[in-house]
Write a protein that holds these residues in place. Structure first.
Motif, PDB file in Angstrom:
ATOM      1  N   LYS A   1       0.845  -1.193   0.000  1.00  0.00           N
ATOM      2  CA  LYS A   1       0.000   0.000   0.000  1.00  0.00           C
ATOM      3  C   LYS A   1       0.885   1.250   0.000  1.00  0.00           C
ATOM      4  O   LYS A   1       0.576   2.239  -0.673  1.00  0.00           O
ATOM      5  N   ALA A   2       2.021   1.207   0.704  1.00  0.00           N
ATOM      6  CA  ALA A   2       2.948   2.344   0.712  1.00  0.00           C
ATOM      7  C   ALA A   2       3.477   2.619  -0.697  1.00  0.00           C
ATOM      8  O   ALA A   2       3.563   3.777  -1.116  1.00  0.00           O
ATOM      9  N   TYR A   3       3.818   1.579  -1.434  1.00  0.00           N
ATOM     10  CA  TYR A   3       4.275   1.771  -2.817  1.00  0.00           C
ATOM     11  C   TYR A   3       3.162   2.357  -3.679  1.00  0.00           C
ATOM     12  O   TYR A   3       3.418   3.206  -4.531  1.00  0.00           O
ATOM     13  N   GLN A   4       1.945   1.901  -3.451  1.00  0.00           N
ATOM     14  CA  GLN A   4       0.809   2.444  -4.206  1.00  0.00           C
ATOM     15  C   GLN A   4       0.655   3.942  -3.931  1.00  0.00           C
ATOM     16  O   GLN A   4       0.556   4.739  -4.873  1.00  0.00           O
ATOM     17  N   TYR A   5       0.624   4.322  -2.654  1.00  0.00           N
ATOM     18  CA  TYR A   5       0.450   5.736  -2.296  1.00  0.00           C
ATOM     19  C   TYR A   5       1.622   6.581  -2.792  1.00  0.00           C
ATOM     20  O   TYR A   5       1.432   7.700  -3.248  1.00  0.00           O
ATOM     21  N   PHE A   6       2.833   6.041  -2.715  1.00  0.00           N
ATOM     22  CA  PHE A   6       4.009   6.748  -3.221  1.00  0.00           C
ATOM     23  C   PHE A   6       3.852   7.001  -4.716  1.00  0.00           C
ATOM     24  O   PHE A   6       4.065   8.112  -5.202  1.00  0.00           O
TER      25      PHE A   6
ATOM     26  N   GLY B   1       1.570   9.672  -5.459  1.00  0.00           N
ATOM     27  CA  GLY B   1       1.950  10.968  -4.897  1.00  0.00           C
ATOM     28  C   GLY B   1       1.064  11.379  -3.732  1.00  0.00           C
ATOM     29  O   GLY B   1       0.982  12.558  -3.396  1.00  0.00           O
ATOM     30  N   ASN B   2       0.420  10.419  -3.088  1.00  0.00           N
ATOM     31  CA  ASN B   2      -0.506  10.697  -1.995  1.00  0.00           C
ATOM     32  C   ASN B   2       0.240  10.669  -0.658  1.00  0.00           C
ATOM     33  O   ASN B   2       0.220   9.676   0.064  1.00  0.00           O
ATOM     34  N   MET B   3       0.897  11.781  -0.334  1.00  0.00           N
ATOM     35  CA  MET B   3       1.715  11.855   0.870  1.00  0.00           C
ATOM     36  C   MET B   3       0.882  11.766   2.146  1.00  0.00           C
ATOM     37  O   MET B   3       1.351  11.239   3.155  1.00  0.00           O
TER      38      MET B   3
ATOM     39  N   TRP C   1      12.109  12.195   6.500  1.00  0.00           N
ATOM     40  CA  TRP C   1      12.293  11.439   5.267  1.00  0.00           C
ATOM     41  C   TRP C   1      11.564  12.111   4.102  1.00  0.00           C
ATOM     42  O   TRP C   1      12.132  12.288   3.022  1.00  0.00           O
ATOM     43  N   ALA C   2      10.310  12.520   4.340  1.00  0.00           N
ATOM     44  CA  ALA C   2       9.525  13.158   3.279  1.00  0.00           C
ATOM     45  C   ALA C   2      10.154  14.475   2.845  1.00  0.00           C
ATOM     46  O   ALA C   2      10.256  14.761   1.651  1.00  0.00           O
ATOM     47  N   LYS C   3      10.596  15.265   3.800  1.00  0.00           N
ATOM     48  CA  LYS C   3      11.141  16.595   3.503  1.00  0.00           C
ATOM     49  C   LYS C   3      12.544  16.537   2.899  1.00  0.00           C
ATOM     50  O   LYS C   3      12.844  17.266   1.950  1.00  0.00           O
ATOM     51  N   ASN C   4      13.397  15.679   3.436  1.00  0.00           N
ATOM     52  CA  ASN C   4      14.809  15.689   3.049  1.00  0.00           C
ATOM     53  C   ASN C   4      15.211  14.618   2.044  1.00  0.00           C
ATOM     54  O   ASN C   4      16.352  14.600   1.591  1.00  0.00           O
ATOM     55  N   CYS C   5      14.280  13.738   1.704  1.00  0.00           N
ATOM     56  CA  CYS C   5      14.580  12.705   0.715  1.00  0.00           C
ATOM     57  C   CYS C   5      13.511  12.683  -0.383  1.00  0.00           C
ATOM     58  O   CYS C   5      13.801  13.006  -1.531  1.00  0.00           O
ATOM     59  N   LEU C   6      12.293  12.320  -0.019  1.00  0.00           N
ATOM     60  CA  LEU C   6      11.243  12.182  -1.033  1.00  0.00           C
ATOM     61  C   LEU C   6      10.999  13.455  -1.814  1.00  0.00           C
ATOM     62  O   LEU C   6      10.846  13.415  -3.042  1.00  0.00           O
ATOM     63  N   ALA C   7      10.974  14.584  -1.132  1.00  0.00           N
ATOM     64  CA  ALA C   7      10.690  15.856  -1.804  1.00  0.00           C
ATOM     65  C   ALA C   7      11.773  16.242  -2.809  1.00  0.00           C
ATOM     66  O   ALA C   7      11.521  17.010  -3.736  1.00  0.00           O
ATOM     67  N   LYS C   8      12.975  15.691  -2.656  1.00  0.00           N
ATOM     68  CA  LYS C   8      14.091  16.016  -3.552  1.00  0.00           C
ATOM     69  C   LYS C   8      14.143  15.128  -4.800  1.00  0.00           C
ATOM     70  O   LYS C   8      14.845  15.443  -5.753  1.00  0.00           O
ATOM     71  N   ILE C   9      13.414  14.033  -4.782  1.00  0.00           N
ATOM     72  CA  ILE C   9      13.487  13.081  -5.897  1.00  0.00           C
ATOM     73  C   ILE C   9      13.160  13.728  -7.244  1.00  0.00           C
ATOM     74  O   ILE C   9      13.901  13.524  -8.209  1.00  0.00           O
ATOM     75  N   PRO C  10      12.095  14.511  -7.372  1.00  0.00           N
ATOM     76  CA  PRO C  10      11.797  15.091  -8.695  1.00  0.00           C
ATOM     77  C   PRO C  10      12.923  15.962  -9.257  1.00  0.00           C
ATOM     78  O   PRO C  10      13.116  16.006 -10.470  1.00  0.00           O
TER      79      PRO C  10
ATOM     80  N   PRO D   1      14.683  13.222 -12.307  1.00  0.00           N
ATOM     81  CA  PRO D   1      13.470  13.533 -13.078  1.00  0.00           C
ATOM     82  C   PRO D   1      12.830  12.285 -13.688  1.00  0.00           C
ATOM     83  O   PRO D   1      13.532  11.368 -14.118  1.00  0.00           O
ATOM     84  N   ASN D   2      11.514  12.270 -13.681  1.00  0.00           N
ATOM     85  CA  ASN D   2      10.719  11.171 -14.229  1.00  0.00           C
ATOM     86  C   ASN D   2      10.937   9.852 -13.499  1.00  0.00           C
ATOM     87  O   ASN D   2      10.845   8.765 -14.076  1.00  0.00           O
ATOM     88  N   PHE D   3      11.214   9.950 -12.200  1.00  0.00           N
ATOM     89  CA  PHE D   3      11.450   8.767 -11.365  1.00  0.00           C
ATOM     90  C   PHE D   3      10.205   7.889 -11.300  1.00  0.00           C
ATOM     91  O   PHE D   3       9.091   8.376 -11.171  1.00  0.00           O
ATOM     92  N   ASN D   4      10.431   6.573 -11.380  1.00  0.00           N
ATOM     93  CA  ASN D   4       9.335   5.613 -11.283  1.00  0.00           C
ATOM     94  C   ASN D   4       9.848   4.319 -10.666  1.00  0.00           C
ATOM     95  O   ASN D   4      10.975   3.904 -10.917  1.00  0.00           O
ATOM     96  N   LEU D   5       8.999   3.695  -9.844  1.00  0.00           N
ATOM     97  CA  LEU D   5       9.298   2.377  -9.287  1.00  0.00           C
ATOM     98  C   LEU D   5       8.253   1.392  -9.796  1.00  0.00           C
ATOM     99  O   LEU D   5       7.062   1.677  -9.768  1.00  0.00           O
TER     100      LEU D   5
END
Length: 157
Positions: free
Chosen positions: A41-46, A49-51, A82-91, A95-99
């Motif tokens: 479910k975490a991968y789905q929400y990620f 983009g449903n933070m 984690w959200a602020k210092n890692c996830l938010a920097k991914i874009p 760019p165009n990151f996908n799992l």
């Protein structure tokens, strides 16, 4: 002899997908399903983009570990860090990151996910290991090919 037939019946039901409770207590099966489903479910929400929903799946003592020596590498304590210092920097850095989940399995409270990761300049396969406690993800260890990730970030020549 009754014990043997009970075992045979349980194995036949296992093969057909019915009544796993013969082999494992229901509480253990619920933990296996819950931990695995929580991580998926975490991968789905990620991916969506449903933070807001993603945050609900993480333990208050959550720790994220990312190997390597690139802009996202390190240990992050708590979902917000984690959200602020890692996830938010991914874009910006990938760019165009996908799992894409290739496979996943669980042995109870521990879940392993094999993923294919793509982004501009990145096409790689990674392993992610999660520990779930009290129905929440408490640890996530990301075993990414950090050299490929750093190269995609143009952090290595």
């Amino acid at each position: 002899m009754l014990g043997l037939w009970t075992l045979v019946d349980a194995l036949m039901n296992l093969i057909s997908g019915d009544r796993l409770a013969y082999l494992w207590p229901v509480s253990i099966m619920e933990k296996i399903m819950n931990a695995h489903e929580t991580v998926l479910k975490a991968y789905q929400y990620f991916g969506e983009g449903n933070m807001e929903r993603l945050a609900t799946l993480y333990h208050e003592d959550y720790v994220f570990y990312m190997n390597g020596m690139h802009r996202l590498s390190g240990t992050y304590h708590g979902f917000e860090e984690w959200a602020k210092n890692c996830l938010a920097k991914i874009p910006q850095v990938l760019p165009n990151f996908n799992l894409e989940i290739l496979t996943s399995f669980s042995d109870g409270s521990r879940v392993f996910v094999h993923v294919r990761s793509t982004a501009d300049g990145l096409n790689a396969y990674f392993g992610h290991y999660a520990v779930v406690e009290d129905g929440k993800i408490k640890e996530l260890h990301v075993f990414d090919d950090s050299q490929k990730v750093a190269h995609a970030m143009k952090a290595v020549i």
